[in-house]
Motif scaffolding. Structure first.
Motif, PDB file in Angstrom:
ATOM      1  N   GLN A 151       0.734  -1.386   0.097  1.00 44.26           N
ATOM      2  CA  GLN A 151       0.445   0.017  -0.058  1.00 44.26           C
ATOM      3  C   GLN A 151       0.575   1.322  -0.408  1.00 44.26           C
ATOM      4  O   GLN A 151       0.362   2.573  -0.320  1.00 44.26           O
ATOM      5  CB  GLN A 151      -1.289   0.137   1.540  1.00 44.26           C
ATOM      6  CG  GLN A 151      -2.153  -1.240   1.251  1.00 44.26           C
ATOM      7  CD  GLN A 151      -3.049  -1.082   0.170  1.00 44.26           C
ATOM      8  OE1 GLN A 151      -3.267  -0.075  -0.503  1.00 44.26           O
ATOM      9  NE2 GLN A 151      -2.904  -2.863  -0.701  1.00 44.26           N
ATOM     10  N   THR A 170      -0.465   3.632  -2.712  1.00 43.52           N
ATOM     11  CA  THR A 170      -1.447   4.052  -2.904  1.00 43.52           C
ATOM     12  C   THR A 170      -1.347   5.631  -2.856  1.00 43.52           C
ATOM     13  O   THR A 170      -0.588   6.162  -1.536  1.00 43.52           O
ATOM     14  CB  THR A 170      -2.426   3.707  -1.958  1.00 43.52           C
ATOM     15  OG1 THR A 170      -1.678   1.867  -2.154  1.00 43.52           O
ATOM     16  CG2 THR A 170      -3.609   3.707  -1.753  1.00 43.52           C
ATOM     17  N   PRO A 171      -2.348   6.291  -4.008  1.00 48.21           N
ATOM     18  CA  PRO A 171      -3.348   6.075  -4.564  1.00 48.21           C
ATOM     19  C   PRO A 171      -3.148   5.384  -5.648  1.00 48.21           C
ATOM     20  O   PRO A 171      -3.499   5.412  -6.651  1.00 48.21           O
ATOM     21  CB  PRO A 171      -4.665   7.132  -3.896  1.00 48.21           C
ATOM     22  CG  PRO A 171      -3.485   7.960  -4.663  1.00 48.21           C
ATOM     23  CD  PRO A 171      -2.379   8.035  -3.547  1.00 48.21           C
ATOM     24  N   LYS A 177      -2.061   0.584  -6.555  1.00 50.49           N
ATOM     25  CA  LYS A 177      -3.163   0.385  -5.430  1.00 50.49           C
ATOM     26  C   LYS A 177      -2.388  -1.227  -5.510  1.00 50.49           C
ATOM     27  O   LYS A 177      -1.681  -1.728  -6.862  1.00 50.49           O
ATOM     28  CB  LYS A 177      -4.706   0.139  -5.912  1.00 50.49           C
ATOM     29  CG  LYS A 177      -5.223   1.144  -5.707  1.00 50.49           C
ATOM     30  CD  LYS A 177      -6.705   1.037  -5.893  1.00 50.49           C
ATOM     31  CE  LYS A 177      -7.014   2.975  -6.309  1.00 50.49           C
ATOM     32  NZ  LYS A 177      -6.801   3.187  -7.920  1.00 50.49           N
ATOM     33  N   HIS A 178      -2.526  -2.435  -4.541  1.00 50.93           N
ATOM     34  CA  HIS A 178      -2.332  -3.384  -4.202  1.00 50.93           C
ATOM     35  C   HIS A 178      -3.036  -4.607  -5.266  1.00 50.93           C
ATOM     36  O   HIS A 178      -3.669  -3.448  -5.854  1.00 50.93           O
ATOM     37  CB  HIS A 178      -2.074  -4.357  -2.971  1.00 50.93           C
ATOM     38  CG  HIS A 178      -1.901  -5.333  -3.129  1.00 50.93           C
ATOM     39  ND1 HIS A 178      -0.775  -5.648  -3.055  1.00 50.93           N
ATOM     40  CD2 HIS A 178      -2.850  -6.660  -2.982  1.00 50.93           C
ATOM     41  CE1 HIS A 178      -0.317  -7.116  -2.009  1.00 50.93           C
ATOM     42  NE2 HIS A 178      -1.850  -7.465  -2.785  1.00 50.93           N
ATOM     43  N   ASN A 198       1.379   7.299  -0.397  1.00 51.37           N
ATOM     44  CA  ASN A 198       1.365   7.062   0.237  1.00 51.37           C
ATOM     45  C   ASN A 198       1.588   7.472   1.079  1.00 51.37           C
ATOM     46  O   ASN A 198       2.839   7.705   2.128  1.00 51.37           O
ATOM     47  CB  ASN A 198       0.612   5.243   1.225  1.00 51.37           C
ATOM     48  CG  ASN A 198      -0.083   5.289   2.060  1.00 51.37           C
ATOM     49  OD1 ASN A 198       0.054   6.090   2.919  1.00 51.37           O
ATOM     50  ND2 ASN A 198      -0.102   4.419   2.538  1.00 51.37           N
ATOM     51  N   ASN A 241      -4.009   0.242 -14.525  1.00 51.95           N
ATOM     52  CA  ASN A 241      -5.615   0.349 -13.325  1.00 51.95           C
ATOM     53  C   ASN A 241      -6.675   0.395 -13.879  1.00 51.95           C
ATOM     54  O   ASN A 241      -6.979   0.736 -14.738  1.00 51.95           O
ATOM     55  CB  ASN A 241      -4.915   1.152 -12.139  1.00 51.95           C
ATOM     56  CG  ASN A 241      -5.131   2.829 -12.221  1.00 51.95           C
ATOM     57  OD1 ASN A 241      -5.059   3.127 -13.619  1.00 51.95           O
ATOM     58  ND2 ASN A 241      -4.519   3.031 -11.347  1.00 51.95           N
TER      59      ASN A 241
END
Length: 104
Positions: free
Chosen positions: A22, A25-26, A29-30, A76, A100
């Motif tokens: 994480q 993120t953003p 993402k995983h 993050n 994504n």
């Protein structure tokens, strides 16, 4: 890919890897698939890189900090930026695209 603004020299240098954790993120993402250029083995400017440092693998932003350090940055905000030594950092690829998708 080029029509989308992705810059690369040769298509055979492009590989897919999977983001994990994480810390990015953003942006990442995983489990997000990432398009990387494996011909990039050195720092070519601020960006997101896949690299190893002190035996661990990372996908992080790198910035120059002086002449012997990088600043390793997570997107993050729960993860603090760290200074790492250039001569202990082994860049494997530069991340060109986060692949994504959002379900609608």
């Amino acid at each position: 890919l080029r029509a989308m603004g992705v810059e690369f020299k040769e298509h055979f240098h492009l590989k897919m890897i999977t983001g994990w954790g994480q810390s990015m993120t953003p942006t990442i993402k995983h489990g997000d698939p990432l398009l990387v250029d494996v011909s990039i083995k050195e720092f070519v400017g601020d960006g997101i890189y896949f690299f190893s440092y002190q035996g661990f693998q990372y996908i992080k932003r790198l910035q120059m900090k002086g002449k012997d350090k990088f600043k390793m940055i997570s997107d993050n905000r729960k993860h603090k930026a760290e200074d790492i030594f250039i001569d202990e950092t082994y860049i494997q690829a530069r991340v060109l695209l986060v692949w994504n998708a959002n379900l609608v």
